[in-house]
Design an enzyme around this catalytic site. Structure first.
Site, PDB file in Angstrom:
ATOM      1  CG  ASP A  37      88.682  66.342  32.910  1.00 40.97           C
ATOM      2  OD1 ASP A  37      88.274  67.436  32.514  1.00 40.97           O
ATOM      3  OD2 ASP A  37      89.743  66.005  32.788  1.00 40.97           O
ATOM      4  N   GLY A  92      93.109  58.740  33.666  1.00 40.52           N
ATOM      5  CA  GLY A  92      93.280  58.491  35.143  1.00 40.52           C
ATOM      6  C   GLY A  92      94.210  59.216  35.961  1.00 40.52           C
ATOM      7  CE  LYS A 110      86.700  68.370  29.860  1.00 35.28           C
ATOM      8  NZ  LYS A 110      88.113  68.797  29.826  1.00 35.28           N
ATOM      9  CG  ASP A 144      76.821  56.636  28.806  1.00 35.83           C
ATOM     10  OD1 ASP A 144      76.800  57.772  29.594  1.00 35.83           O
ATOM     11  OD2 ASP A 144      76.236  56.507  27.618  1.00 35.83           O
TER      12      ASP A 144
HETATM   13  C1  LIG Z   1      89.338  64.488  29.057  1.00 32.48           C
HETATM   14  S1  LIG Z   1      88.968  63.023  29.345  1.00 32.48           S
HETATM   15  C2  LIG Z   1      89.374  62.887  31.161  1.00 32.48           C
HETATM   16  C3  LIG Z   1      90.613  62.847  31.553  1.00 32.48           C
HETATM   17  C4  LIG Z   1      90.808  62.351  32.931  1.00 32.48           C
HETATM   18  N1  LIG Z   1      90.232  63.433  34.164  1.00 32.48           N
HETATM   19  C5  LIG Z   1      92.128  62.282  33.458  1.00 32.48           C
HETATM   20  O1  LIG Z   1      92.663  62.911  34.321  1.00 32.48           O
HETATM   21  O2  LIG Z   1      92.806  61.422  32.733  1.00 32.48           O
HETATM   22  C6  LIG Z   1      87.278  62.637  29.220  1.00 32.48           C
HETATM   23  C7  LIG Z   1      86.748  61.711  29.352  1.00 32.48           C
HETATM   24  O3  LIG Z   1      85.165  61.334  29.323  1.00 32.48           O
HETATM   25  C8  LIG Z   1      84.759  60.134  29.029  1.00 32.48           C
HETATM   26  N2  LIG Z   1      83.342  60.347  28.865  1.00 32.48           N
HETATM   27  C9  LIG Z   1      82.979  60.874  28.013  1.00 32.48           C
HETATM   28  N3  LIG Z   1      81.430  60.634  27.920  1.00 32.48           N
HETATM   29  C10 LIG Z   1      81.225  59.615  28.882  1.00 32.48           C
HETATM   30  C11 LIG Z   1      80.133  59.228  29.317  1.00 32.48           C
HETATM   31  N4  LIG Z   1      78.924  59.457  28.887  1.00 32.48           N
HETATM   32  N5  LIG Z   1      80.282  58.310  30.514  1.00 32.48           N
HETATM   33  C12 LIG Z   1      81.528  58.221  31.073  1.00 32.48           C
HETATM   34  N6  LIG Z   1      82.789  58.686  30.605  1.00 32.48           N
HETATM   35  C13 LIG Z   1      82.504  59.419  29.391  1.00 32.48           C
HETATM   36  C14 LIG Z   1      85.795  59.949  27.862  1.00 32.48           C
HETATM   37  O4  LIG Z   1      85.683  58.482  27.860  1.00 32.48           O
HETATM   38  C15 LIG Z   1      87.011  60.280  28.257  1.00 32.48           C
HETATM   39  O5  LIG Z   1      87.881  59.432  29.019  1.00 32.48           O
END
Ligand SMILES: C[S@@+](CC[C@H](N)C(=O)[O-])C[C@H]1O[C@@H](n2cnc3c(N)ncnc32)[C@H](O)[C@@H]1O
Length: 315
Positions: free
Chosen positions: A119, A53, A159, A94
């Site tokens: 991200d 978050g 990203k 998702d």
């Molecule tokens: C690098 S982290 C994001 C960090 C966030 N921007 C922050 O500042 O705290 C990547 C996130 O992508 C989420 N993620 C990966 N695949 C996903 C999907 N199919 N749907 C939703 N979220 C997803 C993961 O659960 C993870 O929390």
């Protein structure tokens, strides 16, 4: 003494702790804003793949800092649950699933976002082709959602892994945004292939109607894809890439069933990214050229690794 792989305590890690950000990623968004002024006149935002978050924290601070937060709307989504953040609507789901996309869109009924950020990153498998493929699928899912909620002229920041198929993704983004710039904020580690696309001035092709039929990880997406026409087929306007000569009739050993199914599956929907099965096929083809009788143990091992990882991921 060298730093161990566990030692993530770089300057941004420490700064994040000091300043109360949930992750050092906060600085990536702040530095992208320093360069591109992405928050200017922004009131409504979607934060995709938002956990834990820190980007939502930045958004909440930037959009609500002037005290007048009546217009501000921040919708944050992730697979994981997130601790609450003031002024942020949180959804768990998702982003490659139609139901999650619909849930997000429902929060913008009759309204549009000024900015969509994503991200998203997969849990890395260490197999670069697979990681890049899944990351690209997240980006395309984010783009699909963006086409439903972003206002014309709005901004999309996401990203991206700068892998070998990345220019295909840039081309796809340019169909919707006249300005696509790659940013590498200084807080993003040099050793990482991660970068961010800053896509400005959203302007979909004339006649484009947002839809949820493009092929993504959720196999339900592509059911109706072939019924789409003209500008509505633009997210994936490319022929499958990769070495299709693996399917030539002059091959010296028969295609394995999964390869054949993959080809039949991907060819009609024109997958944007080299699908993992094709990667396996290419490796087999290369090996075939080098050694027409049987795969070398090294190539066989590599193919088995790709297919094993795919099986684990249910691809
Ligand atoms: C690098 S982290 C994001 C960090 C966030 N921007 C922050 O500042 O705290 C990547 C996130 O992508 C989420 N993620 C990966 N695949 C996903 C999907 N199919 N749907 C939703 N979220 C997803 C993961 O659960 C993870 O929390």
């Amino acid at each position: 003494m060298g730093r161990s792989s566990k030692d993530k305590r770089d300057v941004y890690y420490r700064l994040a702790k000091e300043e109360g950000w949930r992750a050092r990623s906060a600085f990536k968004l702040l530095q992208i804003d320093e360069e591109f002024k992405i928050f200017q006149n922004v009131k409504k935002v979607v934060d995709l793949c938002a956990a834990p978050g820190s980007w939502s924290q930045v958004l909440s601070q930037k959009l609500r800092s002037d005290g007048d937060d009546s217009e501000a709307k921040i919708v944050a989504v992730d697979l994981q649950a997130m601790a609450p953040i003031t002024g942020v609507i949180q959804l768990q789901g998702d982003i490659t699933k139609v139901s999650t996309a619909e849930d997000i869109i429902s929060h913008f009924e009759g309204d549009h976002a000024d900015l969509v950020v994503c991200d998203g990153a997969p849990d890395v498998t260490g197999l670069h082709d697979i990681d890049e493929y899944i990351q690209a699928q997240l980006l395309l899912a984010a783009l699909n959602i963006t086409t439903h909620v972003l206002k014309k002229g709005g901004t999309f920041v996401a990203k991206i892994f700068r892998g070998k198929d990345v220019s295909l993704l840039y081309s796809q983004l340019r169909i919707f945004f006249p300005s696509v710039t790659i940013a590498k904020p200084r807080s993003s580690r040099n050793s990482s292939i991660e970068a961010f696309v800053v896509c400005e001035k959203y302007s979909p092709p004339d006649g484009y109607v947002p839809n949820m039929c493009n092929p993504l990880l959720d196999q339900h997406y592509d059911v109706d894809f072939n019924s789409l026409d003209g500008p509505n087929r633009v997210i994936v306007p490319f022929l499958a890439c990769g070495d299709l000569s693996a399917y030539d009739s002059d091959r010296t050993y028969p295609l394995q069933l999964p390869e054949r199914e993959a080809y039949e599956y991907h060819a009609p929907s024109q997958s944007p990214i080299t699908p993992p099965y094709q990667i396996a096929c290419q490796l087999r083809k290369q090996n075939q050229l080098q050694n027409p009788t049987q795969p070398s143990p090294a190539v066989k091992h590599e193919v088995d690794e790709v297919e094993g990882a795919m099986a684990q991921l249910h691809l």
